[in-house]
Enzyme design. Structure first.
Site, short mmCIF file in Angstrom:
data_model
loop_
_atom_site.label_atom_id
_atom_site.label_comp_id
_atom_site.label_asym_id
_atom_site.label_seq_id
_atom_site.Cartn_x
_atom_site.Cartn_y
_atom_site.Cartn_z
N LYS A 70 0.84 -1.20 0.00
CA LYS A 70 0.00 0.00 0.00
C LYS A 70 0.87 1.25 0.00
CE LYS A 70 -3.87 -1.90 2.71
NZ LYS A 70 -4.92 -1.73 1.68
N ARG B 275 -10.17 -11.58 2.05
CA ARG B 275 -11.01 -12.63 1.46
C ARG B 275 -10.29 -13.98 1.49
NH1 ARG B 275 -11.47 -9.28 -4.01
NH2 ARG B 275 -11.05 -7.65 -2.49
N1 BES Z 1 -8.07 -3.85 4.46
C1 BES Z 1 -8.19 -3.49 3.10
C2 BES Z 1 -9.47 -2.72 2.81
C3 BES Z 1 -9.55 -1.34 3.39
C4 BES Z 1 -9.05 -0.27 2.68
C5 BES Z 1 -10.17 -1.12 4.58
C6 BES Z 1 -9.16 1.00 3.19
C7 BES Z 1 -10.28 0.15 5.07
C8 BES Z 1 -9.78 1.21 4.38
C9 BES Z 1 -8.17 -4.72 2.21
O1 BES Z 1 -7.40 -5.77 2.64
C10 BES Z 1 -7.65 -4.28 0.89
O2 BES Z 1 -6.52 -3.90 0.82
N2 BES Z 1 -8.48 -4.33 -0.14
C11 BES Z 1 -8.10 -3.91 -1.43
C12 BES Z 1 -8.62 -4.90 -2.43
C13 BES Z 1 -8.09 -4.71 -3.80
C14 BES Z 1 -6.63 -5.07 -3.84
C15 BES Z 1 -8.87 -5.58 -4.75
C16 BES Z 1 -8.67 -2.52 -1.67
O3 BES Z 1 -9.80 -2.25 -1.24
O4 BES Z 1 -7.98 -1.70 -2.26
MN MN Z 2 -5.37 -5.54 2.00
#
Ligand code: BES
Ligand code: MN
Ligand code: ZN
Length: 509
Positions: free
Chosen positions: A287, A361
């Protein structure tokens, strides 16, 4: 904080008094019986235009020898105060607004150095007095919550309210109020426990530490808790959790809770599952740095499951509930999983990992497949699963998806009753196309469109035929500011909803 119930007129109290006021310039009925100078002071304030009764508006009026000259200016802990809080328009009054007003007023009192107050119980159209006592208790506890484990603050900032006295008219009302307080306390304390775990940084709330929290609560509130480590998970084939854990030195934990209330007639348990990523860096699909520190809250679903189990055990509800929390970090260490890797989840299905940041997931895939062992009557999972859900619904509602209309309706009803809003999104079969993989049974991301739904669809494949609902709590689990009974930081979202679900659980078959 102690809650007391007494009978008699509120106007006879000597401590500070909290008064909820709906919008309008007229003096409410509670002012009958008040000494003339006090009535005049309140009346004057309402007419002056300095206090309107708007939701969450507050005003402090001193009741002392100088009355009514001082008018809320100085803070003096020895004098008696009238803490006025706005409850909004009378015709819009709801239990949730009472919960919010109780929180805002308690916080205002506390910051003014007031360490306790008396209050009455308002009537809320369509609500029972017991529920009013419950939400007032919840609001007071949740609104004055702070996370101070790791910070040195002046003693006056560490103070909490000592005694809150609910003043009712009859002994019968007192009994009803006490029941509401008991329920409100059990729920609010469970929410605060969840908040503490979520706010705790990931170097302190590791998967191991989270499992220890669960064990301690299980002992105290008398439910079962079993924790699997990496070796046991490997033997079982929980390879999706292990794949996410691969990049971290912290061992993963699979937390299994079980509560069977006396008198339950349920043959099959209700299973609650919670995403327990104690820190989500994204892994190799790392990230950006901005706000990455917030990703300690990626175990909020797991915390909600732990909190709700603790609350229903404390309340001794006659239900049978199993809680499953796969807990791990998601880090990009040298042995981390890589984009393109294919893993075999519990139960045998293969997953192509396109993006290691779609890790929630993955751990839930193992957990949902493992849950089938219990032959659940229904499954509800909670997860901070997608940023897309924050985009779609913001901080005011969770995303809801499921495969069974009856269970969906029950969860929606629990969401409405608890005022933890949930908004349904569709899982039409067309959405499945984007998670088809060339090399595995499924891949872990879609085409970038409808990210919340494709994540939900992925989970659906592991829920199979079992009635299941998924709640994406990414938007509601964290608050950027103090709002009513929510404090800046972790909200503990989902606990109240799950407790409501268990309270009214009828089953779906
Ligand atoms: N924990 C994150 C989702 C999230 C993002 C929660 C911002 C709260 C605030 C999750 O594990 C994630 O990173 N999801 C990705 C999925 C994508 C790679 C398909 C996302 O939402 O960007
Ligand atoms: Mn994630
Ligand atoms: Zn995550």
């Amino acid at each position: 904080m102690k809650f007391e119930v007494v009978t008699g007129p509120l106007t006879a109290r000597r401590e500070s008094i909290l008064l909820g006021v709906t919008e309008g310039k007229t003096l409410p009925a509670w002012a009958d019986g008040w000494a003339a100078p006090v009535r005049k002071g309140v009346e004057g304030l309402l007419k002056s235009g300095r206090f309107h009764g708007k939701l969450n508006e507050t005003f402090l009026l001193p009741v002392d020898s100088h009355w009514p000259a001082g008018r809320g200016a100085a803070s003096n802990s020895r004098s008696q105060w009238i803490i006025l809080v706005g409850a909004g328009k009378k015709e819009e009054l709801t239990l949730d607004r009472v919960r919010q007003a109780a929180a805002t007023a308690s916080r205002r009192a506390l910051s003014a150095g007031i360490d306790g107050f008396a209050r009455g119980l308002v009537q809320v159209p369509g609500a029972k007095p017991e529920e009013v006592a419950q939400v007032v208790t919840e609001g007071t506890i949740l609104g004055t919550y702070r996370y101070l484990e790791l910070k040195e603050v002046p003693p006056e900032e560490r103070r909490s309210l000592k005694t809150v006295t609910l003043v009712v008219k009859t002994a019968q009302e007192a009994a009803v109020a006490r029941a509401g307080i008991r329920r409100g306390q059990a729920i609010a304390e469970a929410v605060c426990w969840a908040r503490d775990m979520i706010n705790r940084p990931s170097n302190r709330l590791t998967p191991t530490a989270m499992a220890q929290e669960a064990k301690a609560a299980a002992k105290k509130f008398r439910f079962r808790c079993r924790v699997l480590g990496p070796d046991q998970m490997r033997r079982l084939g929980m390879n999706a959790v292990l794949a996410v854990a691969q990049g971290s030195k912290e061992p993963s934990r699979f937390i299994i809770l079980e509560y069977r209330g006396a008198g339950t007639r349920q043959k099959r348990p209700l299973v609650w599952l919670g995403k327990g990523i104690t820190f989500d860096s994204g892994g190799i699909s790392i990230k950006p740095a901005d706000k990455m520190e917030q990703m300690k809250y990626d175990m909020s679903g797991g915390a909600a499951v732990l909190g709700a189990l603790r609350a229903i055990a404390a309340l001794k509800l006659p239900v049978h509930v199993v809680g499953l929390v796969p807990a791990t970090e998601n880090l990009p260490g040298g042995s981390a999983q890589k984009p393109g890797d294919v893993i075999r989840a519990f139960g045998g299905r293969t997953i192509e990992v396109i993006n290691t940041d779609a890790e929630g997931r993955l751990v839930l895939a193992d957990a949902l497949a493992y849950a089938q062992r219990y032959k659940p009557e229904g499954m509800v999972d909670l997860a901070t699963l997608t940023g897309a859900c924050v985009v779609a619904l913001g901080q005011h509602a969770m995303g809801l998806m499921g495969n069974n209309p009856k269970l969906i309706d029950e969860v929606k009803a629990a969401a409405t009753r608890s005022q933890e809003r949930a908004w349904e999104l569709p899982l039409w079969p067309e959405y499945a196309e984007s998670i088809r993989s060339d090399v595995a049974d499924v891949k872990n991301v879609g085409d970038g469109k409808a990210g919340t739904i494709t994540a939900g669809y992925f989970l659906k494949e592991f829920a199979k035929e079992t009635p299941w609902v998924h709640l994406d709590i990414a938007g509601v689990a964290w608050s950027d500011s103090d709002r009513g009974y929510l404090r800046k930081g972790a909200t503990g979202a989902g606990v109240r909803l799950l407790v409501e679900l268990a309270t009214h659980w009828k089953g779906v078959r």
